[in-house]
Enzyme design. Structure first.
Site, PDB file in Angstrom:
ATOM      1  CG  HIS A 123      -0.196   0.064   2.523  1.00 37.11           C
ATOM      2  ND1 HIS A 123       0.197   1.246   3.109  1.00 37.11           N
ATOM      3  CD2 HIS A 123       0.253  -0.915   3.328  1.00 37.11           C
ATOM      4  CE1 HIS A 123       0.838   1.001   4.227  1.00 37.11           C
ATOM      5  NE2 HIS A 123       0.887  -0.313   4.388  1.00 37.11           N
ATOM      6  CG  HIS A 132      13.483  -3.615 -14.287  1.00 40.13           C
ATOM      7  ND1 HIS A 132      14.175  -4.150 -15.339  1.00 40.13           N
ATOM      8  CD2 HIS A 132      12.744  -4.630 -13.787  1.00 40.13           C
ATOM      9  CE1 HIS A 132      13.864  -5.438 -15.469  1.00 40.13           C
ATOM     10  NE2 HIS A 132      12.999  -5.746 -14.522  1.00 40.13           N
TER      11      HIS A 132
END
Length: 195
Positions: A123, A132
Site C-alpha cells: 500500500h 524496473h
C-alpha cells in the site's frame, strides 16, 4: 501493437499482449541480424506514422532515451491476467506488469516501468518513471522509488524507505534506510558501495 526490442524480455511482453487478446504486429530493433522473434517479424526502421508501442527493453536509461527520441509512438500499458492489481492503483503509460505481481491499494506507478514476475508492491508506494522492479522483489508499504532506479531480483525494502533516482539495488539486498540519488547498494543490511 509493436514492441521495441527484439529480446528475451520482448518475448515475455509479447505473451502478456497475447494474454490480453492484443495483436502484436511485430518488433522494432536496430540489430539487423534479428529478423524474427517467436513468430513475429522484426523491423529495422521505425515508421513515421503514429503506432502503438511498448518498449520491451529492461535497461531503464535505454527506455528513457527511446521515449525522448521517438515522438510518433503512442504508448500502451500491459497488465498480465495473472497479476493482482488494486482498483485503487494508478499505472502510467508504457508500464508492464508481469505474471504473479501483487500491487495493493493506493499505489502510484509511473510511466515506462517494469514490475517483473512475482514482485509485491504494498500500500501507498510511489514508483517513479522508468523504474524496473525485478522478479520476487518485495516493497513494504509507503516505499518511494525514484526515477530510473533498478531494484534487483529478490530485494526487500522495509516500510517507509525512500530510494533516490537512478540507483541500483543489488539482487537480494535488504534496504532498511533511505538511499540517496545515484547510489549502488548491496547486501543485508544494504550498504552503499558506489555513489
Amino acid at each position: 501493437m509493436y514492441l521495441f526490442g527484439a529480446s528475451g524480455h520482448g518475448k515475455v511482453i509479447a505473451e502478456i499482449a497475447e494474454s490480453n487478446n492484443l495483436v502484436v504486429d511485430g518488433f522494432f530493433d536496430t540489430d539487423f541480424n534479428k529478423t524474427k522473434v517467436l513468430e513475429y517479424p522484426v523491423f529495422h526502421e521505425v515508421p513515421s506514422r503514429k503506432v502503438e508501442i511498448i518498449i520491451a527493453i529492461g535497461n531503464n536509461k535505454v527506455r528513457k532515451d527511446i521515449v525522448n527520441e521517438y515522438v510518433n509512438f503512442e504508448y500502451a500499458k500491459l497488465i498480465h491476467a495473472r497479476s493482482h492489481i488494486s482498483k485503487r492503483t494508478s499505472i502510467g503509460l508504457g508500464t508492464v506488469i508481469m505474471a504473479g505481481v501483487t500491487v495493493n491499494v493506493d499505489v502510484h506507478i509511473g510511466e515506462h516501468c517494469i514490475i517483473n514476475t512475482n514482485a509485491s508492491v504494498d500500500h501507498d508506494c510511489v514508483i517513479a518513471d522508468f523504474v524496473h522492479i525485478s522478479p520476487n522483489v518485495a516493497l513494504a508499504g509507503n516505499v518511494m522509488v525514484g526515477e530510473g532506479t533498478h531494484v534487483g531480483i529478490g530485494a526487500v525494502v522495509i516500510q517507509g524507505v525512500k530510494i533516490g533516482a537512478w540507483c541500483t539495488i543489488g539482487a537480494g539486498a535488504v534496504i532498511i534506510k533511505d538511499i540517496p540519488d545515484g547510489c549502488t547498494v548491496v547486501g543485508n543490511p544494504g550498504k552503499v558501495i558506489k555513489k
